[in-house]
Enzyme design. Structure first.
Site, mmCIF file in Angstrom:
data_model
loop_
_atom_site.group_PDB
_atom_site.id
_atom_site.type_symbol
_atom_site.label_atom_id
_atom_site.label_comp_id
_atom_site.label_asym_id
_atom_site.label_seq_id
_atom_site.Cartn_x
_atom_site.Cartn_y
_atom_site.Cartn_z
ATOM 1 N N LYS A 76 5.405 -17.198 12.513
ATOM 2 C CA LYS A 76 4.169 -16.480 12.865
ATOM 3 C C LYS A 76 3.413 -16.224 11.568
ATOM 4 O O LYS A 76 3.736 -15.316 10.814
ATOM 5 C CB LYS A 76 4.461 -15.151 13.570
ATOM 6 C CG LYS A 76 3.229 -14.698 14.326
ATOM 7 C CD LYS A 76 2.724 -13.305 14.121
ATOM 8 C CE LYS A 76 2.434 -12.647 12.870
ATOM 9 N NZ LYS A 76 1.015 -12.721 12.437
ATOM 10 N N GLU A 102 11.347 -9.326 2.496
ATOM 11 C CA GLU A 102 10.731 -9.382 1.158
ATOM 12 C C GLU A 102 9.488 -8.510 1.241
ATOM 13 O O GLU A 102 8.529 -8.872 1.912
ATOM 14 C CB GLU A 102 10.334 -10.822 0.801
ATOM 15 C CG GLU A 102 11.479 -11.792 0.684
ATOM 16 C CD GLU A 102 12.326 -11.599 -0.546
ATOM 17 O OE1 GLU A 102 12.030 -10.702 -1.359
ATOM 18 O OE2 GLU A 102 13.305 -12.351 -0.675
ATOM 19 N N CYS A 141 3.074 -9.989 -4.762
ATOM 20 C CA CYS A 141 3.955 -8.831 -4.552
ATOM 21 C C CYS A 141 4.651 -8.384 -5.834
ATOM 22 O O CYS A 141 4.924 -7.204 -6.005
ATOM 23 C CB CYS A 141 4.990 -9.173 -3.503
ATOM 24 S SG CYS A 141 5.819 -10.740 -3.872
ATOM 25 N N GLU A 178 1.211 0.675 -3.625
ATOM 26 C CA GLU A 178 0.857 -0.719 -3.874
ATOM 27 C C GLU A 178 -0.622 -0.909 -3.527
ATOM 28 O O GLU A 178 -1.011 -0.767 -2.377
ATOM 29 C CB GLU A 178 1.730 -1.608 -2.996
ATOM 30 C CG GLU A 178 1.604 -3.057 -3.332
ATOM 31 C CD GLU A 178 2.510 -3.926 -2.474
ATOM 32 O OE1 GLU A 178 2.615 -3.670 -1.272
ATOM 33 O OE2 GLU A 178 3.081 -4.872 -3.027
#
Ligand code: NAD
Length: 509
Positions: A182, A257, A291, A392
């Protein structure tokens, strides 16, 4: 600006292209032009994909194929990907806004190399390991067999759509699983191209399906589906927590992750000029939307002013603009939503007392009237408790934090819920190794940044994830281990059945 003609991409389910009533527009973040449309998958399409994946798995058409034959198909796919790097990189640039230089060299270039690595591992991996014979409690021998888990699901974010799909497709297919991907609904094009190439190279129908759809519906169903045996998710920590909960009902195998807030610790003996370049590269590559970006720069008091001054001078030389131009250093951010989010963090940084040393707004000029642009930004006077140091941002925003001594630097570096990556800069390797040993992160670079190696594990400590992708053991996350025990004694009286059956059968008569 160059664009491809608008093409419509259907879903890919069980070896067939499938169109749907709804559709998504794929928008170029640099221009806001629609570059393609895709079918909008719903839960019913996901159900069909899982059914096809299960049927393919049970048929053995891929799962019981000789590993060497699987490797041949995967190598053919890797070769075709290699021939099409240029086209795929252009498509990636058009959907995720990374510069063409970066999609060629990183997003797509690396995806091709990493898939080739897994194609090679598919042929060399030990799926069966005979164990030594044992005499206790009876003469026997075991064979350890590693077998495909079954039906896997992969949920992919928008930042590295092909690369992060490959990190799941490579090991899942090498191990003999079926897999349903997906992608993020904003960036499904290169993964859909991958499916076409895979089919042309002989991947059997049903082994791979791609269902483009929304996370809250299609993604959540994939994570919760009772007939999916493993879910591999890359994305935000908030959604990762949700995926883990959804996966628990049928005790799925889970790989996560997630996010990061990686520290870059500059020690007082660092090579400053190289470290200045690395600080900007580490945070601003792909406009800070990787990331493992080094978003917190920790400077010793003694070097602080000189380092910041050099960084600001270097930042002025960077070219922001046209993503299709190989000379461009920074492109836009990926979406209007991301742009607003990042500008919100910049305002928060100012409000909490940080100083804008560079950037801090939206670039001006006719080329920035359309698209999702943010100036690369450096904040100084940041303390680690500020929002911009803890959360973040996922944009080109570097937070500079002062420290007094190495213990202070290590304390600040580890004071985060994340632990994906970290860096140390020093001219003394012993010192670098000592500090690296104290940093709580899955990857620590000494005098480097963004070095992700497909032959070595990648993943996070703490809330940056669960498990590892890449490396020679990456297939293990897509395999079950079976101990096959073979009795070699051949004698009734040597077995341990008297633990229950105290009277031997022949004496009972
Ligand atoms: P996101 O978590 O919003 O979305 C990621 C994917 O999850 C998308 O495909 C989305 O549609 C899907 N999703 C959303 N809600 C869902 C739900 N309830 N159930 C199932 N699936 C759902 O993340 P994003 O904004 O697309 O990506 C950015 C994030 O990804 C950042 O936090 C970044 O750090 C992280 N990331 C991590 C790595 C890594 O390797 N650790 C790599 C790249 C990106």
């Amino acid at each position: 600006m160059a664009t491809t003609s608008v093409k419509h991409y259907p879903l890919y389910i069980g070896g067939e292209t499938v169109d749907t009533d709804g559709s998504f527009e794929i928008v170029n973040p640099a221009t806001e032009e629609v570059v393609a449309t895709t079918a909008k998958g719903e839960v019913e399409h996901l159900e069909a994909a899982v059914k096809a994946a299960r049927a393919a798995f049970e048929s053995g058409v891929w799962s019981r194929k000789d590993p060497a034959e699987r490797a041949q198909v995967l190598q053919a796919i890797a070769a075709r990907l290699g021939e099409q790097v240029g086209e795929l990189a252009e498509l990636e640039t058009l959907q995720n806004g990374a510069t063409l230089r970066q999609t060629n060299g990183f997003h797509v270039g690396m995806a091709v190399g990493h898939f080739a690595y897994f194609a090679e591992v598919a042929g060399s991996y030990s799926f069966e390991t005979p164990q030594p014979t044992t005499v206790y409690p009876t003469l026997s021998q075991s064979v350890l067999r590693k077998e495909a888990i079954g039906v896997c699901g992969g949920i992919i974010p928008w930042n590295f759509p092909l690369l992060l799909a490959v990190w799941k497709l490579g090991p899942a297919l090498a191990a003999g699983n079926s897999i349903v991907i997906k992608p993020d609904e904003k960036t499904p094009l290169t993964v859909l191209e991958f499916a076409r190439i895979a089919e042309e190279c002989g991947l059997p129908a049903g082994v791979l399906s791609i269902v483009t759809g929304e996370g809250e519906t299609v993604g959540a169903r994939l994570a919760a589906h009772p007939d999916v045996d493993k879910i591999a998710f890359t994305g935000s920590t908030a959604v990762g927590r949700e995926v883990m909960k959804l996966a628990s009902d049928n005790v799925k195998r889970v790989t996560l992750e997630l996010g990061g807030k990686s520290p870059v610790v500059i020690l007082d003996d660092a090579d400053i000029d190289t470290a200045v370049d690395a600080a900007l590269f580490g945070c601003w590559m792909y406009s800070g939307q990787a990331c493992e970006s080094g978003t917190r720069l920790l400077l010793p008091d003694a070097l602080h002013d000189e380092f910041v001054a050099k960084m600001v001078e270097r930042a002025k030389t960077l070219k922001v603009g046209d993503t299709m131009d190989f000379d461009t250093d920074l492109g836009p951010v990926a979406s209007a939503e991301q742009k607003e989010r990042i500008l919100g963090y910049i305002e928060k940084g100012k409000a909490e007392g940080a100083t804008v040393a560079f950037g801090g707004g939206v670039p001006q000029g006719p080329e920035f009237e359309r698209g999702f642009w943010i100036e690369p930004t450096i904040f100084t006077d940041v303390t680690n408790d500020m929002t911009i140091a803890q959360e973040e941002i996922f944009g080109p925003v570097l937070s500079v934090i002062r420290y007094s001594d190495v213990d202070d630097a290590v304390r600040i570096a580890n004071d985060t819920i994340y632990g994906l990556a970290a860096a140390v800069w020093t001219s003394d390797n012993e010192r670098g190794l000592e500090v690296a040993g104290r940093l709580r992160a899955g990857t620590v670079w000494i005098n480097d940044a963004h070095m992700v190696n497909c032959a070595l594990p990648f993943g996070g400590y703490k809330q940056s994830g669960l498990g590892r992708e890449l490396g020679p053991d990456a297939l293990d996350a897509y395999l079950e281990v079976k101990n096959v025990h073979l009795d070699l004694s051949g004698r009734r009286d040597r077995r341990v059945y008297d633990l229950l059956l105290s009277t031997p059968a022949e004496k009972k008569a």
